[in-house]
Design an enzyme around this catalytic site. Structure first.
Site, PDB file in Angstrom:
ATOM      1  N   ARG A 143      -0.021  -8.462 -11.281  1.00 49.57           N
ATOM      2  CA  ARG A 143       0.556  -7.149 -10.867  1.00 49.57           C
ATOM      3  C   ARG A 143       0.325  -6.098 -12.197  1.00 49.57           C
ATOM      4  NH1 ARG A 143       5.902  -8.364  -7.128  1.00 49.57           N
ATOM      5  NH2 ARG A 143       4.826  -8.420  -5.089  1.00 49.57           N
TER       6      ARG A 143
ATOM      7  N   LYS B  14       5.800 -19.195  10.282  1.00 55.41           N
ATOM      8  CA  LYS B  14       6.700 -18.952  11.364  1.00 55.41           C
ATOM      9  C   LYS B  14       6.325 -17.816  12.182  1.00 55.41           C
ATOM     10  CE  LYS B  14      11.304 -20.344   9.502  1.00 55.41           C
ATOM     11  NZ  LYS B  14      12.445 -19.659   9.073  1.00 55.41           N
TER      12      LYS B  14
HETATM   13  C1  3PG Z   1       8.407  -8.171  -4.392  1.00 54.78           C
HETATM   14  O1  3PG Z   1       8.033  -8.792  -5.221  1.00 54.78           O
HETATM   15  O2  3PG Z   1       8.464  -8.431  -2.921  1.00 54.78           O
HETATM   16  C2  3PG Z   1       8.791  -6.762  -4.753  1.00 54.78           C
HETATM   17  O3  3PG Z   1       8.681  -6.527  -5.980  1.00 54.78           O
HETATM   18  C3  3PG Z   1      10.065  -6.170  -3.998  1.00 54.78           C
HETATM   19  O4  3PG Z   1      10.893  -7.048  -4.645  1.00 54.78           O
HETATM   20  P1  3PG Z   1      12.297  -7.404  -3.487  1.00 54.78           P
HETATM   21  O5  3PG Z   1      11.466  -8.363  -2.425  1.00 54.78           O
HETATM   22  O6  3PG Z   1      13.087  -8.082  -4.429  1.00 54.78           O
HETATM   23  O7  3PG Z   1      12.807  -6.071  -3.031  1.00 54.78           O
END
Ligand code: 3PG
Ligand code: MG
Length: 407
Positions: A37, A199
């Site tokens: 990322r 699922k």
């Molecule tokens: C993720 O990794 O899915 C995003 O950064 C969002 O994070 P979250 O699912 O904790 O909202």
């Protein structure tokens, strides 16, 4: 046709540029374990800094309940610095005097990372006052965090709607949006989707939306089991969502009515236990014993899936075929991934993939670089495939005259 402002036109020199990024990366022993990322956002950060912007990074990290040093972005900011190959300052809060002071001291072209936005409850509550405090730190807003765009939080939505900041998609965000547009708005047909994973229940909306978009829908992973049961197959002790057998039958009926092809496994690799190198055998679907479970697709299914890809022009892929974390049950996913990558590299297929497990599986198959686009989004990719406009993307759209007239 929705449009976005282009970063090409953004005047950032000497401006405080708030850049929402997704620094929610996996950590191990206090170090970033997977920098994907961060690698994706490097071009945006470097470009803004090179143009003389004061680059202020905003991100959440984990799911802390209030301020918690375990969820500090400080070590992640160090990894950003390593990858952008220049210093990245750090402020131990994302609003208030410390953030303000760190930003006031910035020179053009410098980069500062602010502490975890989720240390403030206002972030996830999407609190207007908190969003205004964030917005006051910048002159312009750039969102390069596609993978967090499904969250309607202060730093992804209200920071724009409660302020006068002009909002732009960053380079990585734009690449994600372009890929989705190519896959769904004007794709080259035939379009095939692979939907796998455990699922059906988490992917009902996805399957419903895809049926209207694709010529062929390939269903893999444990979720295929529920469809096999709907077809009357005996599948031993395989994972099944009994309460969704009816929904699976509905999807198959709808596909038939719409003239879409649904591809299900015709053979399987079965074992008595889910474990790495558990003794296994390849069977056709009428040979599964009561104490066996399906852990991967078999060779005839692999061959069939690859033949469907070979006659497709566009592929959208979310979810692995088998229990790919356990060898040899990764084989189906890896073989299909290799075929998809080869067709893509040969210019015969445009391939899009996304979702946490899917990306892990593509990495395992070493094909990620050869796919057309691999999304950084998990939930965000899935919701986009469901046909939703993500809240964090919606606020980046330039209001169209027709919309303002109606409102
Ligand atoms: C993720 O990794 O899915 C995003 O950064 C969002 O994070 P979250 O699912 O904790 O909202
Ligand atoms: Mg998530």
């Amino acid at each position: 046709m929705p449009t976005f402002r282009s970063l090409d036109d953004a005047d950032v020199k000497g401006k405080r540029v708030l850049v929402r990024v997704d620094l929610n990366v996996p950590m191990q022993d206090g170090k970033v374990a997977d920098s994907t990322r961060i690698e994706e956002i490097v071009p945006t950060i470097v470009e803004l800094a090179d143009k003389g912007g004061k680059v202020i990074l905003l991100s959440h990290f984990g799911r802390p309940k209030g301020r918690d040093p375990k969820y500090s972005l400080r070590p992640v900011a160090a990894e950003v610095a390593r990858l952008v190959k220049r210093p990245v300052g750090f402020a131990d809060d994302c609003v208030g005097p410390n953030a303000q002071a760190a930003i006031a001291a910035m020179k053009n072209g410098e980069i500062v990372c602010l502490e975890n936005t989720r240390f403030h409850p206002g972030e996830e509550k999407n609190d207007r006052e908190f969003a205004e405090q964030l917005a006051a730190l910048g002159d312009i807003f750039i969102n390069d965090a596609f993978s967090a765009a499904h969250r309607a939080h202060a730093s992804t939505t209200t920071i724009v709607t409660a302020s006068k900041l002009l909002a732009y998609p960053g380079r990585a965000m734009k690449a994600e949006l372009d890929a989705l547009e190519h896959a769904f708005e004007h794709p080259q047909h035939p379009v095939t989707a692979i939907v796998g994973g455990a699922k059906v229940s988490t992917k009902l909306e996805l399957l419903g939306n895809l049926l209207t978009k694709v010529e062929s829908l390939i269903i893999g992973g444990a979720m295929a089991n529920t469809f096999l049961v709907a077809q009357g197959k005996q599948i031993g002790k395989s994972l099944v969502e009994k309460e969704l057998v009816g929904a699976a039958a509905d999807i198959m009926n709808r596909a038939r009515a719409l003239g879409r092809e649904i591809v299900l496994p015709v053979d399987a690799v079965v074992a008595q236990t889910l474990a790495t190198n558990a003794p296994s055998r390849v069977v056709s679907l009428d040979q599964i014993a009561a104490d066996e479970m399906i852990l991967d697709i078999g060779p005839r299914t692999i061959e069939h899936v690859i033949s469907v890809l070979a006659r497709s022009k566009t592929l959208v892929w979310n979810g692995p075929f088998g229990a790919f974390e356990h060898e040899p049950f990764d084989n189906g996913t890896v073989e299909v991934a290799e075929a998809a990558a080869e067709l893509t590299a040969g210019g015969k297929l445009v391939s899009f993939a996304g979702g946490g497990d899917t990306v892990a599986a593509l990495n395992l198959a070493s094909v990620k670089e050869r796919m057309t686009h691999v999304s950084t989004g998990g939930g965000a990719f899935l919701e986009s495939l469901e046909g939703k406009t993500l809240p964090g993307v919606k606020v980046l759209l330039i209001p169209q005259p027709s919309q303002t007239a109606a409102g």
